[in-house]
Enzyme design. Structure first.
Site, mmCIF file in Angstrom:
data_model
loop_
_atom_site.group_PDB
_atom_site.id
_atom_site.type_symbol
_atom_site.label_atom_id
_atom_site.label_comp_id
_atom_site.label_asym_id
_atom_site.label_seq_id
_atom_site.Cartn_x
_atom_site.Cartn_y
_atom_site.Cartn_z
ATOM 1 N N PRO A 1 -3.397 -10.138 4.304
ATOM 2 C CA PRO A 1 -2.574 -9.870 5.493
ATOM 3 C C PRO A 1 -2.432 -11.060 6.445
ATOM 4 C CG PRO A 1 -4.747 -8.927 5.764
ATOM 5 C CD PRO A 1 -4.711 -9.470 4.372
ATOM 6 N N ASP B 1 5.782 -17.089 0.392
ATOM 7 C CA ASP B 1 6.699 -16.249 1.157
ATOM 8 C C ASP B 1 6.562 -16.476 2.650
ATOM 9 O OD1 ASP B 1 7.784 -15.106 -1.042
ATOM 10 O OD2 ASP B 1 6.423 -13.381 -1.069
ATOM 11 N N LYS C 1 11.596 -14.938 2.845
ATOM 12 C CA LYS C 1 12.722 -14.006 2.899
ATOM 13 C C LYS C 1 12.649 -13.206 4.181
ATOM 14 C CE LYS C 1 12.040 -12.094 -1.013
ATOM 15 N NZ LYS C 1 11.830 -11.868 -2.404
ATOM 16 N N GLY D 1 -0.238 -10.022 1.307
ATOM 17 C CA GLY D 1 -0.932 -8.794 0.928
ATOM 18 C C GLY D 1 -1.339 -8.836 -0.529
ATOM 19 N N MET E 1 7.496 -2.248 5.939
ATOM 20 C CA MET E 1 8.858 -2.607 6.359
ATOM 21 C C MET E 1 9.515 -1.426 7.084
ATOM 22 S SD MET E 1 9.969 -4.676 2.932
ATOM 23 C CE MET E 1 9.009 -3.675 1.809
ATOM 24 N N ALA F 1 -1.535 -7.224 11.476
ATOM 25 C CA ALA F 1 -2.906 -6.817 11.156
ATOM 26 C C ALA F 1 -3.725 -8.016 10.703
ATOM 27 C CB ALA F 1 -2.880 -5.761 10.040
HETATM 28 N N1 SAH Z 1 2.818 -7.316 -0.639
HETATM 29 C C1 SAH Z 1 2.645 -7.034 0.756
HETATM 30 C C2 SAH Z 1 3.817 -6.291 1.334
HETATM 31 C C3 SAH Z 1 5.098 -7.068 1.326
HETATM 32 S S1 SAH Z 1 6.388 -6.230 2.116
HETATM 33 C C4 SAH Z 1 1.330 -6.287 0.984
HETATM 34 O O1 SAH Z 1 0.674 -5.897 0.020
HETATM 35 O O2 SAH Z 1 0.938 -6.105 2.136
HETATM 36 C C5 SAH Z 1 6.274 -6.843 3.775
HETATM 37 C C6 SAH Z 1 5.719 -5.793 4.696
HETATM 38 O O3 SAH Z 1 4.300 -5.778 4.603
HETATM 39 C C7 SAH Z 1 5.978 -6.051 6.159
HETATM 40 O O4 SAH Z 1 7.262 -5.630 6.549
HETATM 41 C C8 SAH Z 1 4.906 -5.204 6.809
HETATM 42 O O5 SAH Z 1 5.252 -3.847 6.789
HETATM 43 C C9 SAH Z 1 3.752 -5.403 5.835
HETATM 44 N N2 SAH Z 1 2.839 -6.457 6.289
HETATM 45 C C10 SAH Z 1 2.590 -7.642 5.706
HETATM 46 N N3 SAH Z 1 1.649 -8.317 6.396
HETATM 47 C C11 SAH Z 1 1.289 -7.541 7.431
HETATM 48 C C12 SAH Z 1 0.370 -7.674 8.500
HETATM 49 N N4 SAH Z 1 -0.398 -8.747 8.642
HETATM 50 N N5 SAH Z 1 0.269 -6.667 9.387
HETATM 51 C C13 SAH Z 1 1.019 -5.560 9.265
HETATM 52 N N6 SAH Z 1 1.913 -5.375 8.271
HETATM 53 C C14 SAH Z 1 2.050 -6.351 7.369
#
Ligand code: SAH
Length: 470
Positions: free
Chosen positions: A225, A248, A270, A302, A383, A412
């Site tokens: 995150p 990304d 993106k 993530g 998202m 987060a």
């Molecule tokens: N593969 C990523 C998700 C990619 S889609 C994962 O597993 O987390 C992108 C979305 O992930 C963002 O729009 C948001 O909803 C979430 N996201 C990614 N990083 C975040 C973070 N640090 N805090 C909160 N939401 C996060």
């Protein structure tokens, strides 16, 4: 960075120090490791300084410093531990054109002396710009423990081994050779002395020359995150070894910092609903670099397998018979739920949890709203900011309780983290008022555990109460 770290050539140059007490001794012990010519001015020098002067380690002038004493000096240390005297000598040195350090006085110093880990010729300098000397010392102690004492001799012997540069191609082949030397063959041979290390270098070179070029490989790495501490050890290692890193938009700067300095860094960020690098371009880039034999890290935020368009990229690699592997990461739902002190599943409340996306390629995403609207259900919505009103409408239409708790965690695990504690009813208004610009994870059916906001592990986290936001 107020201070830029460099390694200054002092061989044969003058280094002048004024002072004869404890502060002077501490600096001199360091300075005597250099190849500089040291001159000490002191009317009352400590016995150690007198002894060093007798042994020819430095030149001692038994009087207070005077104008002209620092001419042509590269560095000057004011170490009299007396503010007035330090100011006087520093002014002289400045006028003489030397770089000045006043011991324990950051404000009046032109440079600072870092904490040093000495495995000469490998030298590690640690600086905190005066903010946390304790921290610098702790890092130093940690490194001292971790770096083999033999590192210095190994580097010195390695430096004279020119054959590797002549016969191994620049880039990965050479890098692999040296890595093997410093971390395997070298330490194994060092007890046998220099000749044994020379022999090991020759054998290693023969071995490496016989190796076929490693084929390219793509690691799909979950970058977590944002907090670099939440990376897996494997992700760290791969970042450290990568030739190319394709990342990304949501990959945080401290994580990118961990990539090898020489790695080619490619941003394919993106922006949701905004301008983006087309998926085909990303696929082509990954294939192109892997085909050249690169170790590619495709770094996704993530976990790469969650809303990461991973399969499209894997298909492209399979089509070109390029080897790949997936390294799991902490998905934002896991990171976010930790910040609110809740569980994703809980006995008697929910025995399953859904990971939803607020929108997909066609726009707002449809889901099994009727099931989700039942009491006790929990969903982690990715998202979900722009689609909040749509999701709220669908759930209420399917009978969800308007008072169902909803928590939005923005950024987060990052320093800018914010937590919005609201309800399904108030969600769109509260979100609009909170003006979140970072990535946010929405939990439907979960409220922060009582008092968790005050105790959250993340010292930066700011709770936003829905009432306030409204
Ligand atoms: N593969 C990523 C998700 C990619 S889609 C994962 O597993 O987390 C992108 C979305 O992930 C963002 O729009 C948001 O909803 C979430 N996201 C990614 N990083 C975040 C973070 N640090 N805090 C909160 N939401 C996060």
């Amino acid at each position: 960075m107020d201070h830029f770290p460099i390694f200054l050539r002092v061989e044969g140059r003058r280094i002048v120090l004024s002072g004869g007490g404890e502060a002077a001794l501490a600096k001199l012990r360091l300075l005597m490791k250099t190849a500089g010519h040291i001159t000490v001015f002191s009317a009352d020098p400590a016995p150690e300084i007198v002894a060093w002067a007798e042994n020819g380690k430095l030149r001692l002038v038994r009087r207070a410093m005077a104008p002209g004493d620092t001419l042509c000096a590269a560095l000057f240390y004011a170490a009299d531990e007396d503010d007035a005297e330090d100011a006087r000598t520093a002014a002289i040195a400045r006028a003489d054109g030397a770089l000045v350090n006043v011991v324990d006085n950051l404000e009046d110093s032109q440079f600072i002396t870092p904490a040093i880990v000495d495995r000469d010729p490998v030298t590690i300098a640690i600086g905190t710009e005066g903010a946390a000397p304790v921290l610098a010392r702790a890092i130093k102690a940690d490194l001292e423990e971790r770096l083999p004492v033999a590192l210095g001799p190994l580097a010195r012997i390695g430096k004279t081994f020119r054959k590797a540069a002549e016969v191994l191609p620049f880039g990965r082949a050479r890098r692999d050779f040296w890595r093997d030397y410093y971390f395997n063959a070298g330490p194994a041979a060092i007890t046998g002395g220099e000749t044994a290390v020379q022999g090991a270098l020759d054998a290693l070179l023969t071995d490496h020359l016989a190796r076929k070029a490693r084929p390219g490989h793509v690691h799909f790495v979950g970058g977590g995150p944002g907090d670099p501490d939440l990376l897996t050890m494997k992700a760290r290692r791969l970042l450290d070894e990568a030739d190319v890193v394709i990342y990304d938009r949501l990959i945080s700067a401290p994580i990118l910092e961990l990539a090898r300095r020489e790695a080619v860094m490619i941003d394919v960020g993106k922006e949701a609903f905004g301008p983006s690098t087309p998926q085909e371009t990303i696929n082509d880039l990954i294939v192109e670099h892997a085909q050249k034999g690169a170790q590619v890290v495709r770094l996704k935020s993530g976990d790469a397998t969650v809303f990461g368009r991973l399969d499209e990229e894997i298909d492209a690699l399979d089509a070109h018979q390029i080897a790949w592997s997936v390294v799991p990461g902490i998905t934002s739902a896991s990171a976010a739920v930790a910040e609110i002190g809740q569980s994703l599943t809980k006995r008697g409340r929910n025995s399953s949890v859904r990971f939803l996306t607020g929108h997909d390629m066609k726009g707002f995403a449809d889901h099994d709203w009727a099931t989700l609207a039942r009491p006790g259900e929990v969903a982690a919505i990715y998202m979900g900011k722009k689609s909040a009103r749509f999701i709220q409408g669908r759930l209420i239409m399917h009978g969800a309780d308007r008072h169902t708790p909803v928590t939005v965690i923005e950024n987060a695990s990052r320093p800018e983290q914010r937590i919005l504690d609201t309800t399904l009813d108030a969600l769109p208004t509260a979100l609009a008022a909170a003006e979140m610009s970072g990535p946010a994870l929405t939990f439907y059916g979960l409220a922060p555990r009582d008092a968790v906001q005050a105790q959250t592990d993340n010292p930066y986290s700011t709770p936003i109460q829905a009432q306030e936001a409204l």
